[in-house]
Design an enzyme around this catalytic site. Structure first.
Site, PDB file in Angstrom:
ATOM      1  N   GLU A  92     -54.377 -14.816 -12.080  1.00  0.00           N
ATOM      2  CA  GLU A  92     -55.363 -14.060 -13.138  1.00  0.00           C
ATOM      3  C   GLU A  92     -55.491 -15.044 -14.084  1.00  0.00           C
ATOM      4  OE1 GLU A  92     -53.170 -10.655 -14.711  1.00  0.00           O
ATOM      5  OE2 GLU A  92     -52.941  -9.667 -12.446  1.00  0.00           O
ATOM      6  N   CYS A 105     -56.508 -18.406 -20.786  1.00  0.00           N
ATOM      7  CA  CYS A 105     -54.883 -18.534 -20.481  1.00  0.00           C
ATOM      8  C   CYS A 105     -55.036 -18.769 -19.207  1.00  0.00           C
ATOM      9  CB  CYS A 105     -54.421 -17.144 -21.051  1.00  0.00           C
ATOM     10  SG  CYS A 105     -52.885 -16.727 -20.533  1.00  0.00           S
ATOM     11  N   CYS A 112     -44.191 -15.400  -9.673  1.00  0.00           N
ATOM     12  CA  CYS A 112     -43.324 -16.078 -10.658  1.00  0.00           C
ATOM     13  C   CYS A 112     -41.873 -15.638 -10.001  1.00  0.00           C
ATOM     14  CB  CYS A 112     -43.337 -15.552 -12.227  1.00  0.00           C
ATOM     15  SG  CYS A 112     -42.215 -16.368 -13.100  1.00  0.00           S
ATOM     16  N   CYS A 116     -38.104 -12.082 -15.282  1.00  0.00           N
ATOM     17  CA  CYS A 116     -37.905 -11.222 -16.653  1.00  0.00           C
ATOM     18  C   CYS A 116     -38.279  -9.933 -16.580  1.00  0.00           C
ATOM     19  CB  CYS A 116     -38.849 -12.030 -17.693  1.00  0.00           C
ATOM     20  SG  CYS A 116     -38.544 -13.814 -17.944  1.00  0.00           S
ATOM     21  N   CYS A 119     -41.671  -8.314 -17.366  1.00  0.00           N
ATOM     22  CA  CYS A 119     -43.051  -8.945 -16.876  1.00  0.00           C
ATOM     23  C   CYS A 119     -43.523  -8.453 -15.648  1.00  0.00           C
ATOM     24  CB  CYS A 119     -42.817 -10.480 -17.046  1.00  0.00           C
ATOM     25  SG  CYS A 119     -43.947 -11.359 -16.687  1.00  0.00           S
ATOM     26  N   CYS A 333     -50.239 -10.592 -18.508  1.00  0.00           N
ATOM     27  CA  CYS A 333     -50.541 -11.204 -17.261  1.00  0.00           C
ATOM     28  C   CYS A 333     -49.577 -10.573 -16.036  1.00  0.00           C
ATOM     29  CB  CYS A 333     -49.671 -12.415 -17.314  1.00  0.00           C
ATOM     30  SG  CYS A 333     -48.276 -12.450 -18.115  1.00  0.00           S
TER      31      CYS A 333
HETATM   32  N1  SAH Z   1     -43.384 -18.384 -18.073  1.00  0.00           N
HETATM   33  C1  SAH Z   1     -43.810 -18.694 -19.027  1.00  0.00           C
HETATM   34  C2  SAH Z   1     -45.338 -18.266 -19.518  1.00  0.00           C
HETATM   35  C3  SAH Z   1     -46.016 -17.219 -18.701  1.00  0.00           C
HETATM   36  S1  SAH Z   1     -45.754 -15.833 -19.887  1.00  0.00           S
HETATM   37  C4  SAH Z   1     -42.996 -18.202 -20.272  1.00  0.00           C
HETATM   38  O1  SAH Z   1     -42.230 -17.239 -19.663  1.00  0.00           O
HETATM   39  O2  SAH Z   1     -43.307 -18.361 -21.161  1.00  0.00           O
HETATM   40  C5  SAH Z   1     -46.347 -15.914 -21.363  1.00  0.00           C
HETATM   41  C6  SAH Z   1     -45.881 -14.910 -22.310  1.00  0.00           C
HETATM   42  O3  SAH Z   1     -45.997 -13.390 -22.065  1.00  0.00           O
HETATM   43  C7  SAH Z   1     -44.002 -15.420 -22.361  1.00  0.00           C
HETATM   44  O4  SAH Z   1     -43.662 -15.500 -23.598  1.00  0.00           O
HETATM   45  C8  SAH Z   1     -43.628 -13.945 -21.627  1.00  0.00           C
HETATM   46  O5  SAH Z   1     -42.497 -13.482 -21.843  1.00  0.00           O
HETATM   47  C9  SAH Z   1     -44.686 -12.882 -22.162  1.00  0.00           C
HETATM   48  N2  SAH Z   1     -44.784 -11.712 -21.554  1.00  0.00           N
HETATM   49  C10 SAH Z   1     -44.666 -11.438 -20.178  1.00  0.00           C
HETATM   50  N3  SAH Z   1     -44.490 -10.062 -19.872  1.00  0.00           N
HETATM   51  C11 SAH Z   1     -44.971  -9.501 -21.206  1.00  0.00           C
HETATM   52  C12 SAH Z   1     -45.225  -8.105 -21.480  1.00  0.00           C
HETATM   53  N4  SAH Z   1     -45.201  -7.150 -20.610  1.00  0.00           N
HETATM   54  N5  SAH Z   1     -45.563  -8.006 -22.818  1.00  0.00           N
HETATM   55  C13 SAH Z   1     -45.625  -8.921 -23.677  1.00  0.00           C
HETATM   56  N6  SAH Z   1     -45.229 -10.293 -23.251  1.00  0.00           N
HETATM   57  C14 SAH Z   1     -45.063 -10.445 -21.965  1.00  0.00           C
END
Ligand code: SAH
Length: 344
Positions: A92, A105, A112, A116, A119, A333
């Site tokens: 994406e 972006c 991944c 987390c 996510c 994402c």
């Molecule tokens: N892996 C990297 C970059 C990708 S995610 C990282 O973790 O920074 C980009 C951002 O979106 C990160 O800050 C991540 O924590 C956040 N993110 C992921 N899922 C999310 C969600 N459901 N709501 C808001 N932010 C989210």
């Protein structure tokens, strides 16, 4: 096997072209076709002889991504792309329009593996790393599709950039090359979940980009429950690395903090956050969490977000609340790829 020509810098391409018995300047011409005109096929390189085009086609491949799905937000004209890679995998990317220009972006991996809890990108793990060419081609495909010049990049799509370190650095060098698409490092942000070894490596590259840290919690207990990476490198190690990064690069770090209702959005959390970031050259970006059905995370209320932000501002921090772009099109994402996988 054909070589990945879009991942080559001008020096590497020059060696390849000279090895084919061609003059050096041809390499520059070809590089321009690839990185300024964004061609997707050697046949489009019209000032290159037919014979050389054939030769290129026999030896090299231009990795690209084709548009599988495209969703345009009705609220703010953010566009979310689901791209299909040459091996059939999906990634994406998002195009956002701001007053100062066009931001893309980009994803750095298919899926991944960081796990987390909030996510969507990580729900089925990682499939593979993206090549430098595949990260670039997201920007090139979006530029072609909209007839625009992209001015800013955020590496905040699917994947963890530091889990694909070498390809990401190669991408950064290519995308900022003045012979190519020439997007200034100052217009690039790279976001990491906190892979501390990556932060130390990046500070040696002398890039002028903005480093974003996905912090999301102010203490180890809470952070480890949301982000497994914290069990490997805890908050103290992470913050220490960030301080070193700023010392070395003089660049302000941006901390991302996704607010999850009843989890990390209390007054106590805000105060604790202000304590751990005290005295740092930084910016705090608050993001009401994007709700992903599988994760069960709920967004903090606007009042809570305001209160959390006020506490930090009063302590002297620069705080912004991220504008939620494209909330009607699953712009967070991982959600679009996931819904497409489910359909299939
Ligand atoms: N892996 C990297 C970059 C990708 S995610 C990282 O973790 O920074 C980009 C951002 O979106 C990160 O800050 C991540 O924590 C956040 N993110 C992921 N899922 C999310 C969600 N459901 N709501 C808001 N932010 C989210």
């Amino acid at each position: 096997m054909k070589k990945d020509i879009l991942s080559m810098d001008l020096n590497e391409l020059t060696s390849e072209i000279v090895a084919l018995g061609q003059p050096k300047f041809k390499a520059k011409q070809i590089y321009r076709w690839l990185h300024k005109s964004f061609v997707t096929d050697f046949s489009q390189m019209t000032d290159i002889s037919l014979e050389l085009r054939q030769n290129l086609n026999d030896n090299f491949v231009i990795f690209g991504c084709s548009i599988e799905k495209k969703l345009i937000s009705e609220y703010d004209s953010t566009i979310k792309y689901l791209f299909r890679l040459d091996d059939g995998e999906y990634i994406e990317s998002v195009l956002m329009k701001y007053k100062y220009g066009y931001t893309v972006c980009v994803s750095s991996q298919v899926g991944c593996r960081m796990g987390c809890s909030f996510c969507a990108s990580t729900l089925s793990g990682v499939v593979r790393n993206l090549h430098p060419s595949e990260i670039l081609s997201q920007i090139y495909a979006i530029s072609r599709d909209n007839c625009i010049r992209v001015s800013h990049i955020v590496m905040m799509g699917m994947g963890e950039p530091f889990d694909n370190y070498d390809n990401v650095v190669k991408f950064l060098n290519l995308v900022s090359d003045e012979n190519g698409v020439n997007i200034s490092m100052r217009h690039i942000s790279l976001s990491t979940c906190g892979i501390v070894t990556g932060i130390y490596k990046l500070m040696e590259e002398n890039f002028q980009l903005t480093l974003s840290i996905s912090l999301h919690a102010p203490n180890n207990e809470l952070r480890s429950s949301m982000m497994p990476v914290n069990k490997k490198w805890n908050i103290e190690e992470l913050i220490f690395a960030c301080k070193k990064y700023t010392e070395k690069t003089s660049r302000r770090i941006s901390f991302e903090y996704a607010l999850v209702k009843g989890v990390n959005d209390t007054d106590e959390c805000a105060v604790e956050l202000s304590r751990i970031l005290k005295g740092m050259l930084c910016h705090i970006n608050l993001i009401p969490v994007n709700e992903v059905s599988e994760t069960g995370c709920k967004k903090s209320t606007p009042e809570r977000v305001k209160r959390f932000s006020d506490i930090l501002s009063k302590k002297g921090f620069t705080v912004t609340v991220r504008r939620e772009l494209g909330s009607d099109i699953n712009a967070a994402c991982g959600q679009l790829r996931r819904s497409t996988q489910k359909e299939k």
